[in-house]
Design a protein around this motif. Structure first.
Motif, PDB file in Angstrom:
ATOM      1  N   TRP A   4       6.482  46.674  52.018  1.00 22.80           N
ATOM      2  CA  TRP A   4       6.562  45.736  50.908  1.00 22.80           C
ATOM      3  C   TRP A   4       5.915  46.347  49.668  1.00 22.80           C
ATOM      4  CZ3 TRP A   4       9.631  43.070  53.584  1.00 22.80           C
ATOM      5  CH2 TRP A   4       9.344  42.586  54.858  1.00 22.80           C
ATOM      6  N   GLU A 109       7.213  30.336  43.352  1.00 19.41           N
ATOM      7  CA  GLU A 109       8.299  31.312  43.254  1.00 19.41           C
ATOM      8  C   GLU A 109       7.836  32.716  43.626  1.00 19.41           C
ATOM      9  OE1 GLU A 109      10.155  31.131  39.471  1.00 19.41           O
ATOM     10  OE2 GLU A 109      10.901  29.064  39.736  1.00 19.41           O
ATOM     11  N   GLN A 110       6.502  32.882  43.721  1.00 15.54           N
ATOM     12  CA  GLN A 110       5.972  34.204  44.049  1.00 15.54           C
ATOM     13  C   GLN A 110       5.177  34.235  45.359  1.00 15.54           C
ATOM     14  OE1 GLN A 110       4.641  36.703  40.598  1.00 15.54           O
ATOM     15  NE2 GLN A 110       4.428  34.705  39.590  1.00 15.54           N
ATOM     16  N   PRO A 154       6.029  40.585  50.294  1.00 10.89           N
ATOM     17  CA  PRO A 154       7.490  40.497  50.403  1.00 10.89           C
ATOM     18  C   PRO A 154       8.000  39.325  49.587  1.00 10.89           C
ATOM     19  CG  PRO A 154       6.465  39.529  52.333  1.00 10.89           C
ATOM     20  CD  PRO A 154       5.353  40.109  51.497  1.00 10.89           C
ATOM     21  N   LYS A 155       9.280  39.112  49.574  1.00 13.38           N
ATOM     22  CA  LYS A 155       9.846  37.960  48.881  1.00 13.38           C
ATOM     23  C   LYS A 155       9.388  36.673  49.568  1.00 13.38           C
ATOM     24  CE  LYS A 155      13.949  40.372  47.175  1.00 13.38           C
ATOM     25  NZ  LYS A 155      13.490  40.347  45.768  1.00 13.38           N
ATOM     26  N   VAL A 156       9.421  35.576  48.823  1.00 14.75           N
ATOM     27  CA  VAL A 156       8.885  34.311  49.315  1.00 14.75           C
ATOM     28  C   VAL A 156       9.549  33.880  50.621  1.00 14.75           C
ATOM     29  CG1 VAL A 156       8.649  31.845  48.820  1.00 14.75           C
ATOM     30  CG2 VAL A 156       8.157  33.528  47.036  1.00 14.75           C
ATOM     31  N   GLU A 157      10.846  34.064  50.744  1.00  6.37           N
ATOM     32  CA  GLU A 157      11.524  33.658  51.970  1.00  6.37           C
ATOM     33  C   GLU A 157      10.996  34.432  53.173  1.00  6.37           C
ATOM     34  OE1 GLU A 157      13.514  31.089  52.494  1.00  6.37           O
ATOM     35  OE2 GLU A 157      13.031  30.629  50.403  1.00  6.37           O
ATOM     36  N   GLU A 158      10.715  35.719  52.967  1.00  3.69           N
ATOM     37  CA  GLU A 158      10.146  36.522  54.035  1.00  3.69           C
ATOM     38  C   GLU A 158       8.715  36.077  54.329  1.00  3.69           C
ATOM     39  OE1 GLU A 158      10.407  39.322  57.023  1.00  3.69           O
ATOM     40  OE2 GLU A 158      11.981  38.779  55.609  1.00  3.69           O
ATOM     41  N   GLN A 159       7.961  35.721  53.285  1.00 10.30           N
ATOM     42  CA  GLN A 159       6.606  35.204  53.471  1.00 10.30           C
ATOM     43  C   GLN A 159       6.611  33.971  54.368  1.00 10.30           C
ATOM     44  OE1 GLN A 159       4.545  34.507  49.749  1.00 10.30           O
ATOM     45  NE2 GLN A 159       5.385  36.368  48.814  1.00 10.30           N
TER      46      GLN A 159
END
Length: 423
Positions: A4, A109-110, A154-159
């Motif tokens: 990441w 968003e972050q 990582p991106k939020v969805e991955e988080q």
């Protein structure tokens, strides 16, 4: 190396210090409970401090009231390893946090708030917070120093996926703890019903005292006890043994794979559990000989006798202890379960008899003077059989939680740096 991108937390989250409370509004029963670093477990999480909580009865601006799921972070290292630890607030409009804690909010968003909770459990983040902290005796951090922390994000969805896996493990651990707490309440209630209220089953299976069972006055105990019972002391429960510490100057006395050696500190991290297998260190055979350590068998009831007094656990296997313990080895007609609850029920008296100038300590001689009522061994046997399944279940769930915790701690860094991905 992480897969990441590594970036600072600046602009992605916000840390808000607690409310500046006025001391005159701290009372014994205010409307709000004030959270402090003392409410945190070192491994992350939240605990109630029943009887030690700070209540606040003053008027508090609405923006300082916590909602369930708010994330707070320890800004002061009240105990080793605590700085940077996070916990979720469990209830709405009940809790406030003092200035030793910070409320974390995120840009959704972050950052995912649950991901942040686990991020702050990683070694990298905690080390950065500690290295930038200030204070010679007590370490402190600040919002600005937290913002400067660098982390792989990582991106939020991955988080959310990562946090979901770790949260599922924590949820199972929490569920097991709640089951064990209920089992403990049931076992303690049964003990009190039989041996405090004296309503153990009589010959007809009816509650003894409530059904008119004969009670006689005992001059030693200065109270009535069931006919056929006798007075005694904690010494009658089993053999009381102490422990010791091998010389720290010889590293060969301590090993990673020897005989478990328990200290009161090991039990401080064992609160909420009943059984213990080993502590932070083992001792070698040479260390055992050097300190004339006594090995105690499985089923021994451990009682910390100083620094502090009153921590208890049951040995799951053979082990040794340092000098901060008085351990009860069941040798007579009294079972581990009966000894455990009888000693636990005597803690107030035990503590009152403690002495010492530097710190309070309870000696074996003192324990031998603590008076108790000794029931017929048949009643103790019935009690032990009645709660055996509860003890076995608690033991299994505690072992399961140990394995789940190890799995979570093994997965945490690898999920956080992308070595393991969630599909």
């Amino acid at each position: 190396m992480s897969r990441w991108p590594v970036t600072s937390l600046h602009g992605k989250l916000h840390v808000k210090h607690g409310y500046p409370f006025k001391s005159e509004y701290f009372t014994g029963a205010g409307k709000y409970i004030v959270l402090t670093p003392g409410n945190f477990y070192e491994e992350g999480g939240f605990k109630r401090q029943v009887g030690k909580e700070k209540f606040y009865s003053g008027i508090v601006p609405k923006e300082y009231l916590h909602s369930q799921g708010d994330l707070v972070v320890a800004m002061t290292e009240q105990s080793a390893g605590l700085l940077g630890s996070c916990a979720f607030v469990p209830d709405n409009d009940t809790y406030l946090h003092n200035q030793r804690l910070g409320l974390i909010t995120v840009d959704p968003e972050q950052l995912d708030i649950a991901f942040v909770y686990y991020l702050f459990q990683t070694k990298s983040v905690r080390e950065q917070i500690r290295l930038t902290s200030t204070g010679s005796k007590v370490k402190h951090t600040s919002p600005e120093r937290i913002y400067s922390v660098n982390a792989a994000l990582p991106k939020v969805e991955e988080q959310k996926k990562i946090a979901g896996i770790l949260a599922a493990l924590d949820a199972k651990i929490g569920c097991n703890k709640r089951i064990n707490a209920e089992l403990e309440a049931m076992a303690k209630l049964l003990y009190d019903y039989w041996f405090v209220q004296f309503d153990f089953p009589d010959a007809d299976g009816k509650p003894y005292k409530s059904s008119g069972g004969s009670m006689v006055y005992n001059a030693t105990l200065k109270r009535q006890i069931p006919e056929g019972w006798k007075d005694g002391t904690l010494d009658d429960l089993g053999r009381i043994v102490g422990g010791s510490t091998p010389s720290k100057e010889n590293p060969d006395y301590f090993t990673a794979n020897g005989t478990p050696w328990i200290t009161p500190y090991d039990l401080s991290g064992n609160q909420g559990t009943k059984f213990i297998t080993r502590g932070a260190q083992d001792v070698s055979d040479e260390g055992i000989r050097d300190a004339s350590l006594k090995k105690v068998p499985a089923g021994t009831v451990l009682l910390s006798s100083r620094a502090p007094i009153g921590y208890m656990a049951i040995a799951r296997a053979e082990l040794t202890t340092n000098q901060g313990f008085k351990s009860f080895i069941p040798t007579n007609e009294y079972s581990t379960a009966f000894i455990y609850y009888t000693v636990k029920g005597s803690l107030k008296t035990i503590t009152r008899y403690a002495s010492g100038s530097t710190f309070k300590e309870v000696s074996a001689a003192v324990l031998k003077t603590v008076k108790i009522a000794l029931p017929d061994s048949n009643i103790v046997d019935q009690f032990s059989v009645s709660i055996a399944s509860m003890f076995n279940r608690q033991d299994l769930l505690e072992l399961e939680n140990q394995h789940l915790t190890q799995l979570r701690n093994w997965l945490l860094p690898m999920l956080m740096n992308g070595q393991v991905t969630v599909v």
